[in-house]
Design a protein around this motif. Structure first.
Motif, PDB file in Angstrom:
ATOM      1  N   LYS A 133     122.813  11.688  -0.807  1.00 14.70           N
ATOM      2  CA  LYS A 133     122.083  11.287   0.523  1.00 14.70           C
ATOM      3  C   LYS A 133     121.826  10.247   0.494  1.00 14.70           C
ATOM      4  O   LYS A 133     121.808   9.883   1.508  1.00 14.70           O
ATOM      5  N   ARG A 134     121.090   9.223  -0.763  1.00 19.10           N
ATOM      6  CA  ARG A 134     121.145   7.909  -0.730  1.00 19.10           C
ATOM      7  C   ARG A 134     122.224   7.190  -0.187  1.00 19.10           C
ATOM      8  O   ARG A 134     121.716   6.060   0.525  1.00 19.10           O
ATOM      9  N   ALA A 137     122.507   7.204   3.309  1.00 17.71           N
ATOM     10  CA  ALA A 137     121.837   6.824   4.511  1.00 17.71           C
ATOM     11  C   ALA A 137     122.388   5.075   4.800  1.00 17.71           C
ATOM     12  O   ALA A 137     122.389   4.423   5.360  1.00 17.71           O
ATOM     13  N   LYS A 140     125.501   4.721   6.594  1.00 19.74           N
ATOM     14  CA  LYS A 140     125.274   4.633   7.789  1.00 19.74           C
ATOM     15  C   LYS A 140     124.565   3.222   8.201  1.00 19.74           C
ATOM     16  O   LYS A 140     125.159   2.975   9.546  1.00 19.74           O
TER      17      LYS A 140
END
Length: 318
Positions: A133-134, A137, A140
């Motif tokens: 997830k990190r 992010a 992105k």
């Protein structure tokens, strides 16, 4: 006065069966008790009773035998062999019980190992999911930044194209169809001016280092990894003085960072300062900004994993 003696029990036995038990090796006291408490039925019953009661406190106490019962009981010819088989059966039963207990313990240990393994795998899965997830992010955020940069470049190209047409005296647009455009100078003056932050300087420093040694990817990678270690150590343990002090003359530091263009500059942007006659780089404790260091760490990780890091900025310059 003599101490009172315990009363000796009186037991009835079949002397024929008693002789057979003694011939099997049982002491008389035990044999008498075995026959008495099994009703003088068979030698086998007496043996079973003796095996079950071998740990009784009074098993070897000799009782009084007053009656010799001559009770007819079945006496198979192979009575001795039957008793031996019964003893073996009892021993086998005990061994089987021990094996069952051991198997049960082994199953419990295996269940515990499986439970611990599942807990470890779950913890590893959660850690990997958080890291994924990190990274998503971070990717992105980089994509959004690149998108904004591309839009800015395209807008600048349109303005340059419009300026060249104006210089050559070419028609700009069909003014009957659209309202007149503002002048080039007005358009330029309306563009927002983005302030250059410390993060921009850090990115530019890493980009310059990568471009300066673009033919030696191994050297660039080692430099980024070393910088990430220095920054990460201070962010994780800001109170540790050893992590906030670097000897500039250290051969490994010079090889990996100090001798490279932009290496020391990046550390200075993070907060390191020269001290003691330029012999050390020192990070003052009261100037440690963990958030800024985390930003620097994310930028270094991006530089290590993103093969296009720094290329977009070069395109804009070209």
């Amino acid at each position: 006065m003599q101490p009172q003696q315990a009363e000796v029990p009186v037991m009835e036995v079949n002397m024929n069966l008693l002789g057979k038990l003694e011939s099997l090796g049982f002491p008389r006291a035990r044999a008498v008790r075995g026959l008495h408490y099994t009703g003088n039925t068979t030698v086998e019953d007496a043996v079973n009773w003796l095996i079950d009661h071998e740990n009784d406190a009074d098993i070897d106490q000799m009782p009084l035998v007053v009656i010799n019962l001559d009770v007819e009981s079945p006496q198979p010819n192979d009575i001795t062999e039957a008793i031996k088989l019964k003893e073996q059966e009892l021993r086998d039963r005990v061994c089987m019980k021990n094996r069952d207990e051991e198997k049960k313990l082994e199953r419990e240990r295996e269940k515990e190992r499986i439970r611990a393994g599942k807990a470890l795998l779950e913890a590893k899965r959660i850690a990997e999911e958080n890291e994924r997830k990190r990274l998503l992010a971070l990717r992105k955020a980089e994509e959004e930044e690149e998108k904004r940069a591309r839009e800015k470049v395209l807008k600048k190209l349109d303005l340059d194209k419009l300026e060249r047409k104006q210089a050559l005296g070419l028609p700009l647009e069909n003014r009957a169809a659209k309202p007149p455009l503002p002048s080039i100078q007005e358009e330029k003056s309306s563009l927002p001016v983005k302030s250059i932050t410390k993060a921009d300087h850090m990115r530019e420093c890493l980009r310059s280092l990568k471009l300066a040694y673009k033919d030696d990817n191994a050297k660039v990678k080692k430099a980024f990894q070393t910088l990430l270690i220095y920054v990460g150590n201070v962010a994780r343990s800001p109170d540790e003085e050893k992590f906030r002090k670097i000897r500039l003359s250290n051969p490994k530091f010079q090889e990996r960072v100090g001798s490279l263009k932009g290496g020391i500059k990046f550390l200075e942007l993070c907060g390191f300062e020269r001290s003691e006659g330029d012999e050390f780089l020192v990070f003052p404790r009261d100037k440690v900004d963990v958030q800024s260091l985390n930003t620097a760490g994310s930028m270094l990780k991006s530089a290590l994993t993103n093969p296009y890091f720094g290329l977009l900025e070069k395109m804009k310059e070209d």
